[in-house]
Motif scaffolding. Structure first.
Motif, PDB file in Angstrom:
ATOM      1  N   TYR A 144      14.915 166.396  78.187  1.00  0.00           N
ATOM      2  CA  TYR A 144      15.349 166.145  79.568  1.00  0.00           C
ATOM      3  C   TYR A 144      16.751 165.522  79.578  1.00  0.00           C
ATOM      4  N   GLY A 145      16.942 164.480  78.760  1.00  0.00           N
ATOM      5  CA  GLY A 145      18.236 163.794  78.702  1.00  0.00           C
ATOM      6  C   GLY A 145      19.361 164.724  78.267  1.00  0.00           C
ATOM      7  N   TYR A 146      19.035 165.588  77.323  1.00  0.00           N
ATOM      8  CA  TYR A 146      20.001 166.563  76.785  1.00  0.00           C
ATOM      9  C   TYR A 146      20.446 167.541  77.882  1.00  0.00           C
ATOM     10  N   ILE A 147      19.487 168.009  78.663  1.00  0.00           N
ATOM     11  CA  ILE A 147      19.783 169.000  79.702  1.00  0.00           C
ATOM     12  C   ILE A 147      20.603 168.381  80.842  1.00  0.00           C
ATOM     13  N   VAL A 148      20.200 167.216  81.318  1.00  0.00           N
ATOM     14  CA  VAL A 148      20.907 166.607  82.458  1.00  0.00           C
ATOM     15  C   VAL A 148      22.306 166.144  82.046  1.00  0.00           C
ATOM     16  N   ALA A 149      22.475 165.737  80.783  1.00  0.00           N
ATOM     17  CA  ALA A 149      23.812 165.352  80.300  1.00  0.00           C
ATOM     18  C   ALA A 149      24.747 166.565  80.331  1.00  0.00           C
ATOM     19  N   GLN A 150      24.200 167.743  80.007  1.00  0.00           N
ATOM     20  CA  GLN A 150      25.002 168.972  80.099  1.00  0.00           C
ATOM     21  C   GLN A 150      25.413 169.232  81.552  1.00  0.00           C
ATOM     22  N   GLY A 151      24.513 168.882  82.471  1.00  0.00           N
ATOM     23  CA  GLY A 151      24.807 169.038  83.903  1.00  0.00           C
ATOM     24  C   GLY A 151      26.005 168.203  84.324  1.00  0.00           C
ATOM     25  N   LEU A 152      26.046 166.947  83.861  1.00  0.00           N
ATOM     26  CA  LEU A 152      27.175 166.078  84.211  1.00  0.00           C
ATOM     27  C   LEU A 152      28.481 166.603  83.606  1.00  0.00           C
ATOM     28  N   VAL A 153      28.419 167.016  82.352  1.00  0.00           N
ATOM     29  CA  VAL A 153      29.616 167.545  81.681  1.00  0.00           C
ATOM     30  C   VAL A 153      30.148 168.774  82.434  1.00  0.00           C
ATOM     31  N   HIS A 154      29.225 169.627  82.866  1.00  0.00           N
ATOM     32  CA  HIS A 154      29.592 170.824  83.638  1.00  0.00           C
ATOM     33  C   HIS A 154      30.359 170.430  84.911  1.00  0.00           C
ATOM     34  N   VAL A 155      29.849 169.439  85.622  1.00  0.00           N
ATOM     35  CA  VAL A 155      30.471 168.990  86.877  1.00  0.00           C
ATOM     36  C   VAL A 155      31.846 168.361  86.609  1.00  0.00           C
ATOM     37  N   LEU A 156      31.909 167.497  85.599  1.00  0.00           N
ATOM     38  CA  LEU A 156      33.183 166.818  85.302  1.00  0.00           C
ATOM     39  C   LEU A 156      34.254 167.814  84.854  1.00  0.00           C
ATOM     40  N   LYS A 157      33.847 168.822  84.083  1.00  0.00           N
ATOM     41  CA  LYS A 157      34.810 169.856  83.666  1.00  0.00           C
ATOM     42  C   LYS A 157      35.330 170.610  84.893  1.00  0.00           C
ATOM     43  N   ALA A 158      34.406 170.908  85.814  1.00  0.00           N
ATOM     44  CA  ALA A 158      34.780 171.642  87.031  1.00  0.00           C
ATOM     45  C   ALA A 158      35.735 170.828  87.910  1.00  0.00           C
ATOM     46  N   CYS A 159      35.696 169.510  87.783  1.00  0.00           N
ATOM     47  CA  CYS A 159      36.586 168.647  88.579  1.00  0.00           C
ATOM     48  C   CYS A 159      38.044 168.784  88.158  1.00  0.00           C
ATOM     49  N   GLY A 160      38.277 169.262  86.930  1.00  0.00           N
ATOM     50  CA  GLY A 160      39.648 169.406  86.443  1.00  0.00           C
ATOM     51  C   GLY A 160      40.365 168.069  86.441  1.00  0.00           C
ATOM     52  N   ASP A 161      41.555 168.033  87.061  1.00  0.00           N
ATOM     53  CA  ASP A 161      42.330 166.794  87.130  1.00  0.00           C
ATOM     54  C   ASP A 161      42.123 166.058  88.446  1.00  0.00           C
ATOM     55  N   ASP A 162      41.194 166.549  89.258  1.00  0.00           N
ATOM     56  CA  ASP A 162      40.876 165.851  90.515  1.00  0.00           C
ATOM     57  C   ASP A 162      39.581 165.067  90.306  1.00  0.00           C
ATOM     58  N   LEU A 163      39.740 163.913  89.668  1.00  0.00           N
ATOM     59  CA  LEU A 163      38.556 163.094  89.356  1.00  0.00           C
ATOM     60  C   LEU A 163      38.354 162.031  90.427  1.00  0.00           C
ATOM     61  N   THR A 164      38.185 162.527  91.659  1.00  0.00           N
ATOM     62  CA  THR A 164      37.845 161.637  92.766  1.00  0.00           C
ATOM     63  C   THR A 164      36.343 161.722  92.985  1.00  0.00           C
ATOM     64  N   ARG A 165      35.807 160.705  93.603  1.00  0.00           N
ATOM     65  CA  ARG A 165      34.357 160.700  93.858  1.00  0.00           C
ATOM     66  C   ARG A 165      33.968 161.843  94.790  1.00  0.00           C
ATOM     67  N   ALA A 166      34.824 162.122  95.756  1.00  0.00           N
ATOM     68  CA  ALA A 166      34.529 163.218  96.695  1.00  0.00           C
ATOM     69  C   ALA A 166      34.494 164.558  95.963  1.00  0.00           C
ATOM     70  N   ASN A 167      35.408 164.758  95.033  1.00  0.00           N
ATOM     71  CA  ASN A 167      35.417 166.029  94.300  1.00  0.00           C
ATOM     72  C   ASN A 167      34.239 166.139  93.339  1.00  0.00           C
ATOM     73  N   VAL A 168      33.807 165.009  92.787  1.00  0.00           N
ATOM     74  CA  VAL A 168      32.597 165.016  91.932  1.00  0.00           C
ATOM     75  C   VAL A 168      31.421 165.567  92.733  1.00  0.00           C
ATOM     76  N   MET A 169      31.241 165.057  93.961  1.00  0.00           N
ATOM     77  CA  MET A 169      30.120 165.532  94.789  1.00  0.00           C
ATOM     78  C   MET A 169      30.324 166.987  95.219  1.00  0.00           C
ATOM     79  N   LYS A 170      31.584 167.349  95.485  1.00  0.00           N
ATOM     80  CA  LYS A 170      31.885 168.729  95.890  1.00  0.00           C
ATOM     81  C   LYS A 170      31.517 169.704  94.771  1.00  0.00           C
TER      82      LYS A 170
END
Length: 409
Positions: free
Chosen positions: A328-354
């Protein structure tokens, strides 16, 4: 003279280009508290002690996974700084730790904090501060409420959908059964119970012969098992966290109560529940799953299972590989990495949720075939598919098709 004109023209074009590039560079890099050119600060709250401490390995697995990501160069060149605190599954302590993470540690977001009561205690605070409470480690239905709580998002299939799937199975295969329900007396337990009753519909009132609740502070649930057995129930729906799930399986065997036993997914771990309770006591229990069980021989040569084992060999060799919480931990950690990568250089809280609200058919390593992560601005439930499984020998055996839960926020 014309040559001079050309040079000036080239010079002014270069100036315009330089200005454009610097504006683009400036526009591209956006940071909120907790993010910079070099790091992304992530907060986490886990029950490393207390009645739900079996789940502590989730935090340890995530920490190991982020070490792997950092060793491989981080997220777009930034290292993850993962700060994880213990709340002992105590909501007042959760509030304390969340404030510390947001106000002292100044994290970008809080990721995968565990438990329904703990997350309920910080939901309003996180939303008032506009800090993402991302991929919470609880399947309560209320995390999928983007209108009221736009900064909170779940991860796993929700409890009501899961309970409805069991109810449908009982109605189809055991319509005349007498059902005993044991549930934890908090939001988590009540959410499962609601889904279960909704799933049974009008027949529920005649089928359920006892609804027994226990407090998380009780040392043992033995007396509740004895009471349920005395009703003559032939089906048992077990809505408990790991410590109590193991006790229930053991006690059923001790008192010779052999109902058809349904166990909620959050306690289906072989390592932390089934093995301690005794394999012989757990035969034919029915549960559900959305990710691959590491003890299931059918995945031995599966590429995603090989990747999981390689990760553990290198970064978390002491992990109990029979514990579903590690997967479970392994899978959800991949989820966060996926989101953070998608944020690119816009590491704002709003973009994280977007970015978290625009995942399409994402398949992290470890999910069952056919199960995918999907979100939208109006649907904050990343996972909503399950398969039923039955415990045989020393492992779970999947049966039936992938079933989609039909409960929204």
């Amino acid at each position: 003279m014309p040559a001079m004109h050309v040079r000036l023209g080239a010079f002014s074009a270069a100036l315009v280009l330089a200005a454009t590039l610097s504006t683009a560079a400036f526009a591209q890099k956006k940071y909120d508290t907790g993010a910079s050119d070099t790091e992304i600060k992530i907060g986490n709250i886990m029950p490393y002690s207390g009645p739900a401490s079996a789940y502590g390995v989730i935090g340890k697995t995530e920490e190991a996974y982020f070490r792997k990501i950092n060793a491989e160069g981080g997220i777009n060149g930034r290292k993850i700084n993962f700060i994880s605190y213990d709340d002992a599954y105590s909501p007042p302590k959760t509030v304390e730790q969340a404030r510390k993470l947001v106000e002292s540690d100044e994290v970008l977001l809080i990721f995968n904090s565990l438990g329904t009561p703990p997350n309920s205690a910080i939901q309003k605070y996180m939303n008032s501060k506009k800090v993402p409470q991302l991929f919470v480690a609880t399947g309560a239905t209320k995390w999928n409420d983007p209108k009221e709580f736009p900064w909170t998002m779940g991860w796993q299939p929700n409890y009501q959908s899961e309970a409805q799937i069991y109810a449908k199975y009982m109605l189809k295969n055991h319509p005349d059964s007498k059902i005993a329900v044991l549930y934890q007396n908090d939001d988590y337990g009540k959410d499962y119970l609601k889904g279960f009753k909704d799933g049974l519909g009008a027949k529920g009132s005649s089928m359920i012969v006892i609804e027994e609740s226990y407090e998380v502070s009780e040392p043992t649930i033995d007396s509740h098992i004895v009471k349920m057995k005395s009703t003559g129930a032939d089906v048992f729906f077990n809505i408990t966290t790991p410590k109590f799930a193991a006790q229930a399986i053991k006690k059923n065997a001790e008192v010779g109560w052999k109902p058809l036993h349904f166990l909620n997914n959050v306690s289906a771990s072989i390592g932390s529940v089934i093995k301690p309770a005794g394999f012989e006591n757990a035969q034919d229990i029915i549960s559900s799953q959305y990710f691959k069980d590491p003890t299931d021989p059918q995945w031995t040569n599966d590429p995603s299972m090989k990747a999981w084992n390689e990760f553990l060999d290198k970064y978390y060799p002491e992990a109990n590989r029979a514990d579903a919480s590690v997967m479970y931990g392994y899978i959800v950690a991949q989820g966060l990495v996926h989101v953070l990568k998608a944020c690119g250089d816009d590491l704002t809280r709003a973009n994280v949720m977007k970015q978290a609200a625009s995942m399409r058919d994402f398949e992290p390593h470890g999910l069952l075939p056919g199960v995918k992560v999907n979100t939208s601005p109006t649907d904050f439930a990343p996972l909503s598919q399950l398969r039923l499984e039955r415990f045989k020998g020393e492992t779970w055996e999947l049966f039936g098709d992938v079933i989609s839960g039909d409960v929204g926020g």
